[in-house]
Each structure stands twice: as C-alpha cells, then as structure tokens.
Design a protein around this motif. Structure first.
Motif, PDB file in Angstrom:
ATOM      1  N   ALA A 252     -25.927 -25.721  56.235  1.00  0.00           N
ATOM      2  CA  ALA A 252     -25.177 -25.272  57.419  1.00  0.00           C
ATOM      3  C   ALA A 252     -25.765 -24.006  58.020  1.00  0.00           C
ATOM      4  N   VAL A 253     -26.425 -23.200  57.192  1.00  0.00           N
ATOM      5  CA  VAL A 253     -26.977 -21.928  57.707  1.00  0.00           C
ATOM      6  C   VAL A 253     -28.506 -21.951  57.703  1.00  0.00           C
ATOM      7  N   ASP A 254     -29.094 -23.165  57.678  1.00  0.00           N
ATOM      8  CA  ASP A 254     -30.551 -23.339  57.750  1.00  0.00           C
ATOM      9  C   ASP A 254     -31.285 -22.636  56.596  1.00  0.00           C
ATOM     10  N   ALA A 255     -30.692 -22.648  55.407  1.00  0.00           N
ATOM     11  CA  ALA A 255     -31.304 -21.954  54.281  1.00  0.00           C
ATOM     12  C   ALA A 255     -31.746 -22.887  53.165  1.00  0.00           C
ATOM     13  N   LEU A 256     -31.453 -24.180  53.277  1.00  0.00           N
ATOM     14  CA  LEU A 256     -31.755 -25.082  52.171  1.00  0.00           C
ATOM     15  C   LEU A 256     -33.249 -25.215  51.928  1.00  0.00           C
ATOM     16  N   ASP A 257     -34.045 -25.243  52.989  1.00  0.00           N
ATOM     17  CA  ASP A 257     -35.491 -25.434  52.817  1.00  0.00           C
ATOM     18  C   ASP A 257     -36.106 -24.323  51.980  1.00  0.00           C
ATOM     19  N   TRP A 258     -35.844 -23.055  52.351  1.00  0.00           N
ATOM     20  CA  TRP A 258     -36.465 -21.979  51.581  1.00  0.00           C
ATOM     21  C   TRP A 258     -35.837 -21.838  50.198  1.00  0.00           C
ATOM     22  N   ALA A 259     -34.545 -22.215  50.074  1.00  0.00           N
ATOM     23  CA  ALA A 259     -33.899 -22.121  48.763  1.00  0.00           C
ATOM     24  C   ALA A 259     -34.510 -23.111  47.779  1.00  0.00           C
ATOM     25  N   GLU A 260     -34.755 -24.345  48.246  1.00  0.00           N
ATOM     26  CA  GLU A 260     -35.342 -25.350  47.350  1.00  0.00           C
ATOM     27  C   GLU A 260     -36.829 -25.103  47.134  1.00  0.00           C
ATOM     28  N   ALA A 261     -37.452 -24.305  48.009  1.00  0.00           N
ATOM     29  CA  ALA A 261     -38.868 -23.989  47.847  1.00  0.00           C
ATOM     30  C   ALA A 261     -39.091 -22.840  46.861  1.00  0.00           C
ATOM     31  N   LEU A 262     -38.016 -22.214  46.390  1.00  0.00           N
ATOM     32  CA  LEU A 262     -38.150 -21.152  45.397  1.00  0.00           C
ATOM     33  C   LEU A 262     -38.717 -21.717  44.107  1.00  0.00           C
ATOM     34  N   PRO A 263     -39.314 -20.902  43.251  1.00  0.00           N
ATOM     35  CA  PRO A 263     -39.969 -21.407  42.032  1.00  0.00           C
ATOM     36  C   PRO A 263     -39.108 -22.357  41.211  1.00  0.00           C
ATOM     37  N   GLU A 264     -37.832 -22.059  41.066  1.00  0.00           N
ATOM     38  CA  GLU A 264     -36.940 -22.922  40.282  1.00  0.00           C
ATOM     39  C   GLU A 264     -35.765 -23.408  41.110  1.00  0.00           C
ATOM     40  N   GLY A 265     -35.954 -23.481  42.407  1.00  0.00           N
ATOM     41  CA  GLY A 265     -34.896 -23.970  43.282  1.00  0.00           C
ATOM     42  C   GLY A 265     -33.665 -23.080  43.215  1.00  0.00           C
ATOM     43  N   LEU A 266     -32.489 -23.697  43.139  1.00  0.00           N
ATOM     44  CA  LEU A 266     -31.243 -22.938  43.096  1.00  0.00           C
ATOM     45  C   LEU A 266     -31.054 -22.194  41.783  1.00  0.00           C
ATOM     46  N   ASP A 267     -31.865 -22.519  40.780  1.00  0.00           N
ATOM     47  CA  ASP A 267     -31.773 -21.813  39.497  1.00  0.00           C
ATOM     48  C   ASP A 267     -32.676 -20.580  39.448  1.00  0.00           C
ATOM     49  N   THR A 268     -33.379 -20.298  40.531  1.00  0.00           N
ATOM     50  CA  THR A 268     -34.261 -19.122  40.575  1.00  0.00           C
ATOM     51  C   THR A 268     -33.444 -17.847  40.479  1.00  0.00           C
ATOM     52  N   VAL A 269     -33.874 -16.948  39.626  1.00  0.00           N
ATOM     53  CA  VAL A 269     -33.188 -15.666  39.476  1.00  0.00           C
ATOM     54  C   VAL A 269     -33.532 -14.772  40.666  1.00  0.00           C
ATOM     55  N   VAL A 270     -32.519 -14.294  41.342  1.00  0.00           N
ATOM     56  CA  VAL A 270     -32.698 -13.404  42.489  1.00  0.00           C
ATOM     57  C   VAL A 270     -32.039 -12.063  42.174  1.00  0.00           C
ATOM     58  N   GLY A 271     -32.120 -11.137  43.100  1.00  0.00           N
ATOM     59  CA  GLY A 271     -31.523  -9.828  42.864  1.00  0.00           C
ATOM     60  C   GLY A 271     -32.466  -8.925  42.101  1.00  0.00           C
ATOM     61  N   GLU A 272     -31.934  -7.857  41.530  1.00  0.00           N
ATOM     62  CA  GLU A 272     -32.742  -6.874  40.829  1.00  0.00           C
ATOM     63  C   GLU A 272     -33.487  -7.517  39.665  1.00  0.00           C
ATOM     64  N   GLY A 273     -34.794  -7.353  39.662  1.00  0.00           N
ATOM     65  CA  GLY A 273     -35.625  -7.921  38.608  1.00  0.00           C
ATOM     66  C   GLY A 273     -35.977  -9.367  38.815  1.00  0.00           C
ATOM     67  N   GLY A 274     -35.460  -9.980  39.883  1.00  0.00           N
ATOM     68  CA  GLY A 274     -35.738 -11.388  40.138  1.00  0.00           C
ATOM     69  C   GLY A 274     -36.548 -11.582  41.414  1.00  0.00           C
ATOM     70  N   HIS A 275     -36.516 -12.804  41.941  1.00  0.00           N
ATOM     71  CA  HIS A 275     -37.256 -13.130  43.151  1.00  0.00           C
ATOM     72  C   HIS A 275     -36.699 -12.332  44.326  1.00  0.00           C
ATOM     73  N   ARG A 276     -37.572 -11.726  45.090  1.00  0.00           N
ATOM     74  CA  ARG A 276     -37.154 -10.884  46.215  1.00  0.00           C
ATOM     75  C   ARG A 276     -36.923 -11.737  47.454  1.00  0.00           C
ATOM     76  N   LEU A 277     -35.740 -11.614  48.040  1.00  0.00           N
ATOM     77  CA  LEU A 277     -35.410 -12.336  49.252  1.00  0.00           C
ATOM     78  C   LEU A 277     -35.643 -11.437  50.462  1.00  0.00           C
ATOM     79  N   THR A 278     -36.006 -12.053  51.581  1.00  0.00           N
ATOM     80  CA  THR A 278     -36.176 -11.287  52.818  1.00  0.00           C
ATOM     81  C   THR A 278     -34.798 -10.894  53.356  1.00  0.00           C
ATOM     82  N   SER A 279     -34.772  -9.981  54.316  1.00  0.00           N
ATOM     83  CA  SER A 279     -33.508  -9.542  54.908  1.00  0.00           C
ATOM     84  C   SER A 279     -32.777 -10.715  55.558  1.00  0.00           C
ATOM     85  N   ALA A 280     -33.535 -11.565  56.262  1.00  0.00           N
ATOM     86  CA  ALA A 280     -32.911 -12.723  56.909  1.00  0.00           C
ATOM     87  C   ALA A 280     -32.343 -13.686  55.873  1.00  0.00           C
ATOM     88  N   GLN A 281     -33.058 -13.889  54.762  1.00  0.00           N
ATOM     89  CA  GLN A 281     -32.570 -14.788  53.712  1.00  0.00           C
ATOM     90  C   GLN A 281     -31.304 -14.238  53.055  1.00  0.00           C
TER      91      GLN A 281
END
Length: 634
Positions: free
Chosen positions: A487-516
């Motif tokens: 709904a917010v046009d984020a599925l493509d980049w989310a599934e393109a992450l190294p482990e998809g929705l299981d990718t660790v984000v936040g401090e110490g994890g994968h860095r997201l852009t401001s728009a993401q």
C-alpha cells in the motif's frame, strides 16, 4: 523538533547565560520541574507490595540464611574447646573430634550460605524486574509536556544510573546486608549464652555504632538525593549541548556551553567528594567502637577467668565472637552507604512507577457501529494551549473534521500547526477546550486505536523488519505485512533486503534510507488501521527526488480514513478535500484550494510563492512565505 518552547531556538537567545554556579549543588534550572520522587514511607510500601506475592521465596531465603549463620556460630565454641584441651594438657588425640567438627561446620555453613544467598538474590532480582516493568510502563505513558518540563536528562538518569544503583544493591548489598544482620543478632545471642556479662561488655560498642549510624544516615540521605539531581542536571546539560551543537558552533558559543557543562559536572563531582569524606569519617568512628568493645570483652574475660567463673576456652570463645562481629557490623554499617544511595535511587524509580495511568487520550471518545461511512469525526471546540503560563500557542481554535474527509493544515512557521495536530492525536492535553473523536468503528484490525500520529521523526527499532511492523499490530500475518508494505510502495525494497522481512534493521542492523523509514511508519499506520490519522510533515524527509512517491504512499495510507495532514509541500494541500490555514495560533482561512486561491488571502500568497508566479521575491511578505522547511512551529 516540536512546537514546544523547550526546543532551543536557532539564535543567540537560546544561549542565555546559565545563572547556576558550582556552589549551587544539586539545584535545578529555573522553570524545570523534575519528575516526582516517592516519600520514604511510600517507597517502603512499594517494596512491600512487590515482595508480597513472593512471600514464600522470602521466607525460604531468610530461613536458610538463619540456619547458615547458626551453624557458623559453632566455630568459636569449638576453638574454645581446643584451647581448654591445650590448657589442661590433655592428650593430643582429644583434639581430633573438635577439628573434625570444625570441618563439618565449614562444609555445612558453606552449602547453606550459598543456597540462602541464591534464594535472597532470586527474590531481589524478581522484585527488581517487576519494578523495572512498572517503571518502563509508566515512563512510556508520561504526558509529553511533563517529560519536557523535567528535561530528558532526569528521565535518562533514572533509566540508567538509578536502575543500575538499585540493581547493584539487589545483587550485592541486599544479600550481604541480610547475612550481616543475622550474624550480628545470633552472635550477640551466643555471647549471652556463654555468660551474660560478655553480652553486656559487647554492648559498650553499641552506643558509638548507633550514633555513628544515625549521624551517617542523617547526612547521607540528603547528600545522595542531591547527588542524583546533580547527575540528572549534568546529563541534561550534556544532552542540550550535543543536540544543539550546530547552533552552538554557528554562534561561536562553544566556550559558554563548555562552561555550563563544567559547572554542572563540578557540582556532581563536589557532591561525590563530599560523599567520600563522609564515608572516611564514618570508618573512623567505627574503629573507636571496635576498640572499646573488644577491650571491654577482654577485661571481662580476664576477671571471670581469675574468679573461676569461666574457663580460658570460654573467654577465648567470647573474644572470638566479638572479633567476628567486626566484619558483619562493619559490613552492615558500610552497606548503609549503598543502602542510602539505593534508597534515593529507588525513591526516584517508585516516584515514576507510582504515576497514575493516564487516560488513553484526553479526548471525549464515542464509538458507534461500523457503517458504510469510513473514518471518524473529530470536533475541536474552543482549544487554547500554552506550553508555559503566559505564552499561549493556540487561541480559541474551533475545527471539525468530517468522517472520511482529508484536511490539509498549512500556514507560516510558528502558526501552531504541529501543536494542533498533537492535541488532536492526544499527545498533548489542551490547556482549555476539548477534542471529541467520534468513530464509526475501530478499524478492520479491531485494535480500537481512534487516532494515530505519524511524524517526520520515526524511530526504527532494532530487530527484524517484520517485528518492527508488528509493533502496530502484534497478530498481523506475513501476508498482512506484505499488503501494508504494498500500500505504501515499500514491498519491492523490503523483499530485496538480504533476508527479506526477516532482515535486522535499526541500530546495528541494515541501514534504511530516510524515505524507507517514512514508508515503514506509513505501513504501521495501515496495519493499525485507525479511523483517524494525523500526518505531521510525514513526508518531509524524502527530499525532492522521492517527495512525490512518498506523498502518494501517504495518500494511500490515509485512504478511507479521516485525515489531518500538516502539509510540508503545498502540492499535498492542493489535493486535499479542504485546506485550513493557521496564523498566530488561530484558524484564519478554510476552504478548498480553488476557493482559497480566489479569496486572495494568506493561502493564495503561499501558493503563488510556491508555484513561482510572482515576478520578484520581494513581493512575497516574509511572514507569508510557503512553509517549505522541516522546521516545526515554536
């Protein structure tokens, strides 16, 4: 940044001289209201409430400690027995039994002490864990204005330093204190059992020890309380200076802010040194008590042995008993240092944990059966609001958001847009007036959240992306997460992450852009499915390249909801059902884009400047320039 006047202004006025001096130890800056601290009686009551459900564990722990201490008291009589055997010139074989018993006593005392300490430690950790849970639960629900008045440093000091002090006391001081008190009581009882005169001789030290303890507590309690406040002030000044580093450098205020940090740090250090001097004086007084008590016991033993009332071994046992008191008495009294420090910290934690749970919103809220009409109705009546008395931000604002309507809120910086948005979202409570939210259902998720707020300041929690999304709805399935991201046009980049929705984000994890990050916040909004959504410059972080895509994502996120959008770009306002223009804390215009442009008022000026139709920049009044920065109202 927010409307709150606590936000430092970008100018020299924010760097007013700090009147506090290094001699004003533990004092707070004028206008700052610290979070509450519990009274001693309330702190004790809170501890009893926390321990009550675990009475069995408490009884088992202290009973085991009593048994361990009682077994340990057999050492001195056994040593006295050995002395009597030697004094009477008995055969060496007679020493065998006392020595064997000493070994057995050591083994029994060691095992029971270990068990008792583990039980007491488990009790303490369990109680501390529950206190932490209560503290965090209440801290997260504190009214924002209360936290802002206290300053982030006060809450930070409680979350970090105070919790650490109490934790250390629970792990180390509490078990040792319990052990020491039991050893003192049972040892004195054992001395009385040998001969009541030994007991009386030992009591000579008590007045000195008691007066020392009273003197220490009387001086330590206020000292440690002020030390906690000084530490919080120090942390607050550090946070303020670091947060405003850009402004500090821009106006060459490095020396002034360094001086402020130095004064606050010096106050904390001076209080710490006072504590050290207090402890040294405390030890000196204890040494006098030890000398007087041991001398009295030795003289008593000499007189009783000379009269034939007791044997040399008994007198030896009495002297050893009193000497063995040195460690537990000193430990118990020295632990008063930790106890007073922990008590001061505990009172600060209980003060927050005892805060009444606020109502979910300071809003009248009605729910009706879900109808074909989506969203909810928001009625703002006579709202006045001021962060500080005498400095109003909003003046008698009346506004109605009809069910399913998308309203854009625009106006020059400082108009009060963010304040109104937060009042509607329930973040702040109005000084006067009311906000009524009437919903046509709690949303498809049934979460029952009437209003959700999305700002440009979104936090990404450390952990899998899926868990971050489920903060909005814990029971959401993977398919529902993907639907929200779509709904917010984020599925493509989310599934393109190294482990998809299981990718660790936040401090110490994968860095997201401001728009993401903003798309993540909008996806949470979709999952929460509130009837009313408030977007406070939620697309401001996108930059020029991703602005349109993020605006489209925001449009889809609020589709079917009543929405109030604090517009960062006037293109958002132009597509809204209605535009509300604010200036000086009041609503000055309301209508559609075409109606307001035709009215040739403030919005028309903003739109002309935005669209570049004016011939020269000088024709646009400064205070009516389009609100195109990310700076919020002050």
């Amino acid at each position: 940044m927010s409307d709150s006047p606590n936000t430092p202004a970008a100018g020299p006025a924010s760097a007013a001289p700090d009147d506090g001096s290094a001699r004003d130890f533990g004092s707070e800056p004028a206008g700052r209201e610290l979070l509450p601290t519990a009274t001693p009686a309330r702190t004790r009551a809170a501890v009893r409430e926390l321990v009550r459900p675990r009475r069995g564990l408490a009884v088992a722990g202290f009973a085991t400690m009593i048994a361990a201490t009682g077994v340990g008291l057999l050492v001195q009589p056994l040593l006295g027995r050995i002395v009597d055997i030697v004094a009477d010139h008995r055969p060496p074989g007679d020493i065998t039994l006392p020595v064997v018993l000493l070994v057995l006593v050591a083994l029994a005392q060691g095992s029971t002490t270990a068990l008792g300490l583990s039980l007491v430690s488990r009790l303490g950790e369990t109680v501390l864990a529950r206190l932490r849970e209560r503290f965090v639960e209440k801290a997260l629900r504190l009214p924002l204005e209360q936290v802002e008045k206290a300053g982030a440093g006060d809450l930070t000091a409680r979350v970090t330093r105070d919790v650490s002090v109490v934790g250390e006391a629970v792990r180390e001081a509490l078990p040792e204190l319990a052990r020491s008190v039991l050893a003192i009581a049972l040892t004195l009882a054992a001395m009385a059992a040998l001969d009541w005169r030994f007991f009386l001789a030992a009591l000579i030290a008590v007045p000195v020890q008691a007066s020392t303890a009273r003197w220490y507590v009387r001086n330590a309690v206020p000292l440690y309380a002020r030390q906690r406040i000084a530490t919080g002030s120090q942390q607050q000044q550090l946070l303020d200076t670091i947060a405003g580093a850009g402004t500090v450098r821009a106006f060459r205020l490095e020396e002034e802010h360094t001086g402020r940090v130095t004064r606050r740090s010096s106050a904390a250090v001076e209080l710490t040194l006072r504590g050290v001097r207090l402890v040294l004086d405390f030890y000196n007084r204890l040494h006098i008590a030890e000398y007087a008590g041991l001398a009295a016991v030795l003289v008593t033993g000499f007189l009783l042995v000379r009269d034939g009332s007791v044997s040399i071994g008994t007198a030896t046992a009495a002297a050893l008993y009193f000497h063995s008191l040195f460690t537990p008495v000193n430990a118990a009294l020295v632990l008063l240092d930790d106890a007073q420090s922990a008590t001061a910290a505990l009172a600060r934690l209980v003060g927050v944990a005892d805060q009444p749970s606020p109502e979910p919103e300071k809003q009248a809220h009605e729910s009706r059966p879900r109808t074909a009409e989506a969203g909810g109705t928001v009625t703002v009546t006579g709202i006045h609001h001021a962060y500080e008395p005498g400095r109003p931000v909003l003046h008698g604002v009346d506004l109605t958001l009809r069910a399913g309507e998308r309203v854009a809120l625009v106006g020059p910086s400082g108009a009060g847009k963010t304040t109104l948005a937060k009042l509607i979202a329930g973040v702040h409570r109005p000084t006067a007036g009311s906000v009524r939210v009437t919903t046509n259902g709690a949303g498809e998720s049934g979460a029952g959240v009437p209003v959700a707020l999305v700002t440009q300041e979104t936090h990404v929690f450390a952990g899998p992306l899926a868990d971050d999304l489920r903060l909005a709805r814990a029971d959401a399935t993977d398919d529902e997460l993907r639907t929200a991201l779509t709904a917010v046009d984020a599925l493509d980049w989310a599934e393109a992450l190294p482990e998809g929705l299981d990718t660790v984000v936040g401090e110490g994890g994968h860095r997201l852009t401001s728009a993401q990050v903003q798309q993540l916040a909008l996806a949470r909004l979709v999952l929460a499915d509130p009837p009313v959504a408030v977007l406070d410059e939620a697309t401001a972080e996108a930059g020029s390249t991703g602005a349109r895509l993020l605006e489209q994502a925001a449009d889809r996120a609020v589709d079917g909801r009543t929405a109030l959008v604090v517009a960062h770009r006037l293109t958002q306002a132009a597509t809204a059902d209605r535009i509300v223009v604010m200036d000086g804390g009041r609503i000055v215009e309301s209508g559609t884009h075409d109606e307001l442009c035709a009215a040739a008022g403030i919005y028309a000026s903003l739109w002309e400047a935005w669209s570049g139709t004016r011939t020269t920049a000088d024709e646009t009044p400064t205070h009516h320039r389009p609100d195109t920065t990310t700076v919020k109202d002050h």
